[in-house]
Motif scaffolding. Sequence first.
Motif, PDB file in Angstrom:
ATOM      1  N   ARG A   6       0.818  -1.222   0.000  1.00 46.51           N
ATOM      2  CA  ARG A   6       0.000   0.000   0.000  1.00 46.51           C
ATOM      3  C   ARG A   6       0.849   1.269   0.000  1.00 46.51           C
ATOM      4  O   ARG A   6       0.462   2.286  -0.540  1.00 46.51           O
ATOM      5  CB  ARG A   6      -0.957  -0.003   1.188  1.00 46.51           C
ATOM      6  N   ARG A  44       0.574   4.498  -2.434  1.00 47.41           N
ATOM      7  CA  ARG A  44       0.551   5.875  -1.931  1.00 47.41           C
ATOM      8  C   ARG A  44       1.600   6.712  -2.660  1.00 47.41           C
ATOM      9  O   ARG A  44       1.336   7.859  -3.030  1.00 47.41           O
ATOM     10  CB  ARG A  44       0.806   5.888  -0.414  1.00 47.41           C
ATOM     11  N   ASP A  59     -14.553  13.786  -6.269  1.00 47.25           N
ATOM     12  CA  ASP A  59     -14.972  12.383  -6.319  1.00 47.25           C
ATOM     13  C   ASP A  59     -14.371  11.668  -7.519  1.00 47.25           C
ATOM     14  O   ASP A  59     -13.921  10.526  -7.413  1.00 47.25           O
ATOM     15  CB  ASP A  59     -16.500  12.277  -6.374  1.00 47.25           C
ATOM     16  N   GLN A  71     -10.647  10.964  -6.989  1.00 47.32           N
ATOM     17  CA  GLN A  71     -10.474   9.841  -6.068  1.00 47.32           C
ATOM     18  C   GLN A  71     -10.814   8.527  -6.769  1.00 47.32           C
ATOM     19  O   GLN A  71     -10.099   7.526  -6.627  1.00 47.32           O
ATOM     20  CB  GLN A  71     -11.349  10.027  -4.839  1.00 47.32           C
ATOM     21  N   ASP A  72     -11.887   8.525  -7.553  1.00 52.02           N
ATOM     22  CA  ASP A  72     -12.290   7.315  -8.272  1.00 52.02           C
ATOM     23  C   ASP A  72     -11.235   6.864  -9.279  1.00 52.02           C
ATOM     24  O   ASP A  72     -11.101   5.674  -9.548  1.00 52.02           O
ATOM     25  CB  ASP A  72     -13.625   7.531  -8.983  1.00 52.02           C
ATOM     26  N   LEU A 128      -8.791   4.836  -7.330  1.00 54.88           N
ATOM     27  CA  LEU A 128      -9.398   3.570  -6.920  1.00 54.88           C
ATOM     28  C   LEU A 128      -9.489   2.618  -8.111  1.00 54.88           C
ATOM     29  O   LEU A 128      -9.210   1.419  -7.986  1.00 54.88           O
ATOM     30  CB  LEU A 128     -10.787   3.813  -6.314  1.00 54.88           C
ATOM     31  N   ALA A 129      -9.868   3.156  -9.269  1.00 61.05           N
ATOM     32  CA  ALA A 129      -9.933   2.335 -10.484  1.00 61.05           C
ATOM     33  C   ALA A 129      -8.545   1.840 -10.863  1.00 61.05           C
ATOM     34  O   ALA A 129      -8.373   0.677 -11.251  1.00 61.05           O
ATOM     35  CB  ALA A 129     -10.557   3.135 -11.623  1.00 61.05           C
ATOM     36  N   PHE A 154      -6.059   1.272  -8.898  1.00 56.86           N
ATOM     37  CA  PHE A 154      -5.677   0.221  -7.960  1.00 56.86           C
ATOM     38  C   PHE A 154      -6.342  -1.100  -8.341  1.00 56.86           C
ATOM     39  O   PHE A 154      -5.702  -2.160  -8.351  1.00 56.86           O
ATOM     40  CB  PHE A 154      -6.054   0.614  -6.526  1.00 56.86           C
ATOM     41  N   ALA A 155      -7.630  -1.033  -8.695  1.00 56.76           N
ATOM     42  CA  ALA A 155      -8.369  -2.246  -9.062  1.00 56.76           C
ATOM     43  C   ALA A 155      -7.888  -2.835 -10.387  1.00 56.76           C
ATOM     44  O   ALA A 155      -7.937  -4.049 -10.582  1.00 56.76           O
ATOM     45  CB  ALA A 155      -9.861  -1.932  -9.132  1.00 56.76           C
TER      46      ALA A 155
END
Length: 106
Positions: A10, A14, A39, A42-43, A46-47, A49-50
């Motif tokens: 992680r 970062r 938003d 941030q998304d 997150l995307a 990372f996925a």
Amino acid sequence: ILARIRAGDRAAFRDLVERHQEAVFRLVRNLAPPAEREDIAQDVFLAAFALIDSFDPGRASLRTWLLAIARNACLNAIKKRRPLLADFSEPAAHPADRHAPEDGLE
């Protein structure tokens, strides 16, 4: 950094965010609706990372890949806010509209 992220580190992710957040925020600020900018930014991460396993360094740089995710997220947000327009080029076919109004006057 990719190998570390793929291994679940992680702190490495970062580092990725800190390294690329300014470029992502700049793009989002220029393309996204104001109320959704934070938003969306941030998304994007997150995307990323996925989807990190789908990143191919042979096709693009990591920054280019992140900015493509950001661009697509902004375009999706714009599409969601766009009003749907009805097509009034053809008259609607309603069963009650089979005859012209003057037909009943005869």
